[in-house]
Design a protein around this motif. Structure first.
Motif, PDB file in Angstrom:
ATOM      1  N   GLU A  25       0.841  -1.202   0.000  1.00 37.43           N
ATOM      2  CA  GLU A  25       0.000   0.000   0.000  1.00 37.43           C
ATOM      3  C   GLU A  25       0.875   1.251   0.000  1.00 37.43           C
ATOM      4  O   GLU A  25       0.599   2.231  -0.709  1.00 37.43           O
ATOM      5  N   THR A  26       1.974   1.201   0.771  1.00 39.29           N
ATOM      6  CA  THR A  26       2.924   2.321   0.783  1.00 39.29           C
ATOM      7  C   THR A  26       3.531   2.517  -0.602  1.00 39.29           C
ATOM      8  O   THR A  26       3.649   3.648  -1.091  1.00 39.29           O
ATOM      9  N   PHE A  27       3.895   1.411  -1.252  1.00 41.09           N
ATOM     10  CA  PHE A  27       4.496   1.508  -2.588  1.00 41.09           C
ATOM     11  C   PHE A  27       3.491   2.050  -3.601  1.00 41.09           C
ATOM     12  O   PHE A  27       3.849   2.849  -4.468  1.00 41.09           O
ATOM     13  N   ARG A  28       2.238   1.634  -3.488  1.00 37.30           N
ATOM     14  CA  ARG A  28       1.213   2.155  -4.411  1.00 37.30           C
ATOM     15  C   ARG A  28       1.062   3.667  -4.240  1.00 37.30           C
ATOM     16  O   ARG A  28       0.946   4.409  -5.211  1.00 37.30           O
ATOM     17  N   LYS A  29       1.072   4.107  -2.970  1.00 39.49           N
ATOM     18  CA  LYS A  29       0.972   5.543  -2.692  1.00 39.49           C
ATOM     19  C   LYS A  29       2.175   6.284  -3.274  1.00 39.49           C
ATOM     20  O   LYS A  29       2.028   7.344  -3.898  1.00 39.49           O
ATOM     21  N   MET A  30       3.374   5.729  -3.103  1.00 40.16           N
ATOM     22  CA  MET A  30       4.585   6.361  -3.638  1.00 40.16           C
ATOM     23  C   MET A  30       4.559   6.390  -5.165  1.00 40.16           C
ATOM     24  O   MET A  30       5.031   7.346  -5.786  1.00 40.16           O
ATOM     25  N   ALA A  31       3.959   5.353  -5.764  1.00 39.01           N
ATOM     26  CA  ALA A  31       3.857   5.320  -7.228  1.00 39.01           C
ATOM     27  C   ALA A  31       2.906   6.416  -7.707  1.00 39.01           C
ATOM     28  O   ALA A  31       3.172   7.085  -8.714  1.00 39.01           O
TER      29      ALA A  31
ATOM     30  N   LEU B   1       8.012   6.526  -6.896  1.00 41.62           N
ATOM     31  CA  LEU B   1       8.394   5.251  -7.499  1.00 41.62           C
ATOM     32  C   LEU B   1       7.904   5.259  -8.943  1.00 41.62           C
ATOM     33  O   LEU B   1       6.795   5.744  -9.220  1.00 41.62           O
ATOM     34  N   LEU B   2       8.712   4.707  -9.842  1.00 42.23           N
ATOM     35  CA  LEU B   2       8.384   4.742 -11.268  1.00 42.23           C
ATOM     36  C   LEU B   2       8.360   3.335 -11.855  1.00 42.23           C
ATOM     37  O   LEU B   2       9.172   2.478 -11.463  1.00 42.23           O
ATOM     38  N   GLU B   3       7.451   3.121 -12.783  1.00 45.70           N
ATOM     39  CA  GLU B   3       7.452   1.849 -13.507  1.00 45.70           C
ATOM     40  C   GLU B   3       8.692   1.789 -14.399  1.00 45.70           C
ATOM     41  O   GLU B   3       9.278   2.842 -14.728  1.00 45.70           O
ATOM     42  N   PRO B   4       9.120   0.584 -14.793  1.00 45.72           N
ATOM     43  CA  PRO B   4      10.392   0.424 -15.524  1.00 45.72           C
ATOM     44  C   PRO B   4      10.559   1.347 -16.726  1.00 45.72           C
ATOM     45  O   PRO B   4      11.618   1.977 -16.882  1.00 45.72           O
ATOM     46  N   ALA B   5       9.538   1.450 -17.573  1.00 48.53           N
ATOM     47  CA  ALA B   5       9.675   2.271 -18.787  1.00 48.53           C
ATOM     48  C   ALA B   5       9.884   3.741 -18.434  1.00 48.53           C
ATOM     49  O   ALA B   5      10.751   4.424 -19.010  1.00 48.53           O
TER      50      ALA B   5
ATOM     51  N   GLU C 238       8.138  -4.200  -5.313  1.00 45.53           N
ATOM     52  CA  GLU C 238       6.979  -4.709  -6.049  1.00 45.53           C
ATOM     53  C   GLU C 238       5.687  -4.427  -5.318  1.00 45.53           C
ATOM     54  O   GLU C 238       5.629  -4.467  -4.092  1.00 45.53           O
ATOM     55  N   ALA C 239       4.647  -4.157  -6.074  1.00 38.73           N
ATOM     56  CA  ALA C 239       3.290  -4.012  -5.558  1.00 38.73           C
ATOM     57  C   ALA C 239       2.348  -4.512  -6.634  1.00 38.73           C
ATOM     58  O   ALA C 239       2.451  -4.086  -7.797  1.00 38.73           O
TER      59      ALA C 239
ATOM     60  N   ARG D  72       6.831  -4.012 -10.905  1.00 39.02           N
ATOM     61  CA  ARG D  72       8.092  -3.491 -10.389  1.00 39.02           C
ATOM     62  C   ARG D  72       8.076  -1.961 -10.414  1.00 39.02           C
ATOM     63  O   ARG D  72       7.617  -1.359 -11.379  1.00 39.02           O
ATOM     64  N   TYR D  73       8.581  -1.391  -9.340  1.00 39.72           N
ATOM     65  CA  TYR D  73       8.712   0.069  -9.272  1.00 39.72           C
ATOM     66  C   TYR D  73      10.138   0.423  -8.847  1.00 39.72           C
ATOM     67  O   TYR D  73      10.682  -0.180  -7.910  1.00 39.72           O
ATOM     68  N   TYR D  74      10.723   1.398  -9.525  1.00 40.75           N
ATOM     69  CA  TYR D  74      12.073   1.852  -9.220  1.00 40.75           C
ATOM     70  C   TYR D  74      12.016   3.221  -8.545  1.00 40.75           C
ATOM     71  O   TYR D  74      11.214   4.076  -8.941  1.00 40.75           O
ATOM     72  N   PRO D  75      12.861   3.448  -7.527  1.00 39.04           N
ATOM     73  CA  PRO D  75      12.845   4.741  -6.841  1.00 39.04           C
ATOM     74  C   PRO D  75      13.250   5.892  -7.765  1.00 39.04           C
ATOM     75  O   PRO D  75      14.276   5.826  -8.457  1.00 39.04           O
ATOM     76  N   ALA D  76      12.459   6.939  -7.749  1.00 38.69           N
ATOM     77  CA  ALA D  76      12.724   8.100  -8.602  1.00 38.69           C
ATOM     78  C   ALA D  76      13.949   8.872  -8.147  1.00 38.69           C
ATOM     79  O   ALA D  76      14.518   9.656  -8.920  1.00 38.69           O
ATOM     80  N   PHE D  77      14.407   8.639  -6.887  1.00 35.62           N
ATOM     81  CA  PHE D  77      15.554   9.426  -6.424  1.00 35.62           C
ATOM     82  C   PHE D  77      16.840   9.116  -7.200  1.00 35.62           C
ATOM     83  O   PHE D  77      17.791   9.880  -7.162  1.00 35.62           O
TER      84      PHE D  77
END
Length: 199
Positions: free
Chosen positions: A84-90, A95-99, A125-126, A130-135
């Protein structure tokens, strides 16, 4: 097992009746049995001790099973909370999807795969995504420093790496590793990462 449970119910019923007897009544009933009272009492104690040991073993086994189940449930709850935290960050694009991540960095899919294999970047993952950190693409940090921290954290799970990057550390004077990087404290942040990875 069914017979064992049925016999336990019988024992429980009889034990309840015996438990209610006064001390004198219990001793009188033991005396009514053919063998001497002391011998009968000793034999009864021996049986009770033997049963107690066996019941204790069964109780521990069942308790461990319940604890394992509780731990599993806690693990599931923690994963759900994390997702749920990752979904919120996305949604906030932290957090960004691979593309989108590769495009932000100007990388090809192959370049992303190589960076991932070298532990220079990581993902969480959520819902199977897969989600990658935008930082990694944030201009406040030198990318090579962020990648070096990720590499220092080795094969730790992405969720653990993300938590490390964003959590204040006493060794960094209360700064998170990302905040330390933003203030030019790469060496201290790298030492913290190496220490964290060795725990």
């Amino acid at each position: 097992m069914q017979e064992f449970l049925a016999s336990l119910e019988d024992v429980a019923r009889h034990a309840t009746r015996v438990e209610k007897l006064s001390r004198q009544r219990l001793l009188d009933q033991l005396a009514a049995v053919h063998s001497p009272r002391k011998e009968k009492a000793a034999l009864l104690l021996q049986h009770i001790d033997s049963l107690t040991r066996r019941f204790e073993h069964i109780r521990r086994t069942l308790q461990e099973e319940l604890q394992d189940e509780e731990l599993d449930q806690l693990g599931v709850a923690a994963r759900r909370k994390g997702e749920e935290t990752f979904r919120k960050m996305a949604r906030e694009e932290s957090l960004l999807e691979p593309a989108a991540f590769a495009a932000r960095l100007g990388w090809t899919r192959q370049a992303l795969s190589k960076a991932l294999a070298a532990h220079r970047v990581f993902f969480v993952e959520a819902d199977g995504v897969r989600y990658y950190p935008a930082f990694f693409a944030d201009s406040r940090y030198e990318r090579r420093h962020v990648e070096a921290l990720s590499r220092a954290l080795g094969e730790l799970p992405g969720s653990t790496k993300l938590h490390f990057m964003m959590t204040p550390k006493a060794s960094l004077s209360g700064l998170s590793p990302l905040q330390a990087l933003a203030q030019g404290q790469f060496a201290a942040a790298k030492v913290a990462a190496e220490g964290f990875a060795q725990r």
